[in-house]
Design an enzyme around this catalytic site. Structure first.
Site, PDB file in Angstrom:
ATOM      1  CG  HIS A  56      -2.164   1.069   1.258  1.00  0.00           C
ATOM      2  ND1 HIS A  56      -2.831   0.902   1.811  1.00  0.00           N
ATOM      3  CD2 HIS A  56      -1.993   2.405   0.721  1.00  0.00           C
ATOM      4  CE1 HIS A  56      -3.926   1.863   2.186  1.00  0.00           C
ATOM      5  NE2 HIS A  56      -3.046   2.853   1.335  1.00  0.00           N
ATOM      6  CG  ASN A  90      -5.336   7.205  -4.693  1.00  0.00           C
ATOM      7  OD1 ASN A  90      -3.832   6.784  -4.677  1.00  0.00           O
ATOM      8  ND2 ASN A  90      -5.290   8.198  -3.856  1.00  0.00           N
ATOM      9  CG  ASP A 150      -6.052   3.220  -0.503  1.00  0.00           C
ATOM     10  OD1 ASP A 150      -6.822   2.919   0.348  1.00  0.00           O
ATOM     11  OD2 ASP A 150      -5.516   4.356  -0.525  1.00  0.00           O
ATOM     12  CG  HIS A 177     -10.575   3.384   1.427  1.00  0.00           C
ATOM     13  ND1 HIS A 177      -9.289   4.150   1.246  1.00  0.00           N
ATOM     14  CD2 HIS A 177     -11.652   4.472   2.546  1.00  0.00           C
ATOM     15  CE1 HIS A 177      -9.899   5.790   2.413  1.00  0.00           C
ATOM     16  NE2 HIS A 177     -11.334   5.012   2.677  1.00  0.00           N
ATOM     17  CG  HIS A 230      -6.500   2.034   5.370  1.00  0.00           C
ATOM     18  ND1 HIS A 230      -7.446   1.866   5.200  1.00  0.00           N
ATOM     19  CD2 HIS A 230      -6.303   3.073   4.159  1.00  0.00           C
ATOM     20  CE1 HIS A 230      -8.248   2.525   4.196  1.00  0.00           C
ATOM     21  NE2 HIS A 230      -7.053   3.255   3.740  1.00  0.00           N
ATOM     22  CG  ASP A 303      -2.569   4.939   3.343  1.00  0.00           C
ATOM     23  OD1 ASP A 303      -2.725   5.255   3.081  1.00  0.00           O
ATOM     24  OD2 ASP A 303      -2.812   5.410   4.830  1.00  0.00           O
TER      25      ASP A 303
END
EC number: 3.5.2.3
Length: 428
Positions: A56, A90, A150, A177, A230, A303
């Site tokens: 991630h 993204n 995400d 997500h 996450h 993340d």
């Protein structure tokens, strides 16, 4: 490529051994090894681990090169001990076509600091309305196996079901997500005592937990694989634990910052602590640590979410959500999991290399430290302690919540298929 002899390394934290690298492959592991003409690296009791794998990461390219690029992000990854990262979709344009994921993959190939595996978007433009080109992205040169919107939740149950059905055909996984959007409208931080006292919009735990509950049931119904991004609440842990007890194909990740930081830090109103999902309570933090230790949570994922200075140097409500994490992840895991006795270094290798590689199907990564395996390796000075100084980061962004904080451990060497990308703490 020259031979490299690593002397006296604690392989997975065990007894000191020598490791001989030859031509990108581990040639031998044992005691008192010798190799004529080999470059010798004196490990001096440092811990030797397989190269870390991050499932991630936000590399921001294409479109937000002011935050990060594939080059700067992979340099940060090598600094933190990562030999492979999965780049989230993204970007601008969104990685929802074969062309965009191939662009990101080729940039990773060109720069060579670590392998970059793009994650494809689940829906076109991350809009949650129409499935993206999942099959085309899988069949592309990038060979995408993980799909995620995400940053946004696939909140439409029908779309989520279709995605799970589609990826099942080629053994892919949908990474969710988990954030019910109607329950988090205007949310600024974790909903609880602190949000009530500060007057900030609350982000309830149930917004995460309700999506996870729905999606594990969908995965069970379809017979497909779902991965929870996450995970951040004690309630989410219990849902995943229940799903696994039923044999449902679910995996889950936790970030380093959710293992260490709590919503009490939001009292400073420092936007560096603003993140999605938000920092939770101490009760949640302790539950996440226990779940990572017992295997309910499968992996640690950073993340890594870089932002330019102006997106964080502003009032709380206007600030972007996210923290950089590639260069500090292993140190935070050492502090929260190893130094507390919850995991040993073999357990760290499992949660940060073996399992993420397996979930993402990262060929050649997350492999045992043994003869014949790819030489994707790192050396960690576990005795080191130092204060975090973002000025020295390889990442283009500096939005770390650990600035000035003392953390243990430091990656001193990283090898990607036998090629050194980090030597004595400095990028090659």
């Amino acid at each position: 490529m020259s031979k490299i002899l690593i002397r006296g390394a604690k392989v997975l934290g065990g007894a000191p051994q020598d490791v001989l690298i030859d031509g990108g492959t581990i040639a031998e592991v044992g005691e008192d090894l010798s190799a004529e003409g080999a470059q010798v690296v004196e490990a001096g009791g440092k811990v030797l681990l397989p190269g870390l794998v991050d499932l991630h990461t936000h590399l921001r390219e294409p479109g937000r090169e002011d935050s990060e690029t594939v080059l700067t992000g992979t340099r940060a990854a090598a600094s933190g001990g990562y030999t492979a990262v999965f780049a989230m979709a993204n970007t601008f344009p969104v990685a929802d076509t074969a062309g965009v994921v191939e662009q990101v993959w080729r940039l990773g190939q060109e720069h060579g600091y670590c392998d970059v595996q793009p994650i494809g978007a689940v829906t076109v433009g991350l809009e949650g309305k129409k499935l993206a080109e999942l099959g085309a992205m899988h069949e592309s040169a990038a060979g995408v196996t993980v799909f995620s919107d995400d940053g946004k939740c696939v909140d439409d149950a029908v779309i989520m079901r279709r995605a799970l059905e589609y990826v099942k055909a080629f053994g892919g996984v949908v990474a969710q997500h988990a954030q019910e959007p109607r329950l988090t409208e205007g949310a600024q931080m974790n909903e609880g005592v602190v949000s009530a006292e500060l007057g900030l919009g609350g982000w309830p735990a149930v917004a995460e937990e309700s999506i996870i509950a729905r999606d594990v049931l969908l995965a069970d119904h379809v017979g497909s694989r779902v991965h929870i991004c996450h995970l951040s609440t004690a309630g989410s842990v219990e849902i995943v634990r229940w799903a696994k007890s039923r044999g449902i194909q679910v995996t889950a990740e936790v970030t380093p910052h959710h293992l260490l930081l709590t919503d009490e830090l939001v009292r400073t109103y420092n936007p560096v602590y603003k993140v999605n999902p938000p920092l939770r309570t101490e009760h949640d933090v302790l539950a996440l640590r226990e779940a990572l230790a017992d295997g309910t949570i499968d992996i640690v994922a950073t993340d890594h979410a870089p932002h330019p200075h102006e997106d964080k140097d502003c009032e709380w409500a206007a600030a972007a959500m996210g923290m950089v994490g590639l260069e500090t992840a292993l140190s935070v895991v050492q502090e929260t999991m190893v130094d507390t006795g919850l995991l040993d270094w073999a357990g760290v290798a499992d949660r940060m290399s073996f399992k993420p590689a397996r979930i993402g199907q990262a060929t050649g990564h997350g492999r045992p430290v043994s003869a014949g395996e790819p030489a994707n390796l790192i050396l960690v000075d576990t005795e080191y302690r130092g204060r975090v100084d973002p000025a020295g980061f390889a990442s283009r962004s500096r939005n770390t919540p650990y600035e000035g904080r003392e953390l243990p451990g430091r990656v001193t060497h990283t090898w990607l298929r036998g090629k050194a990308t980090l030597v004595d703490g400095k990028l090659t």
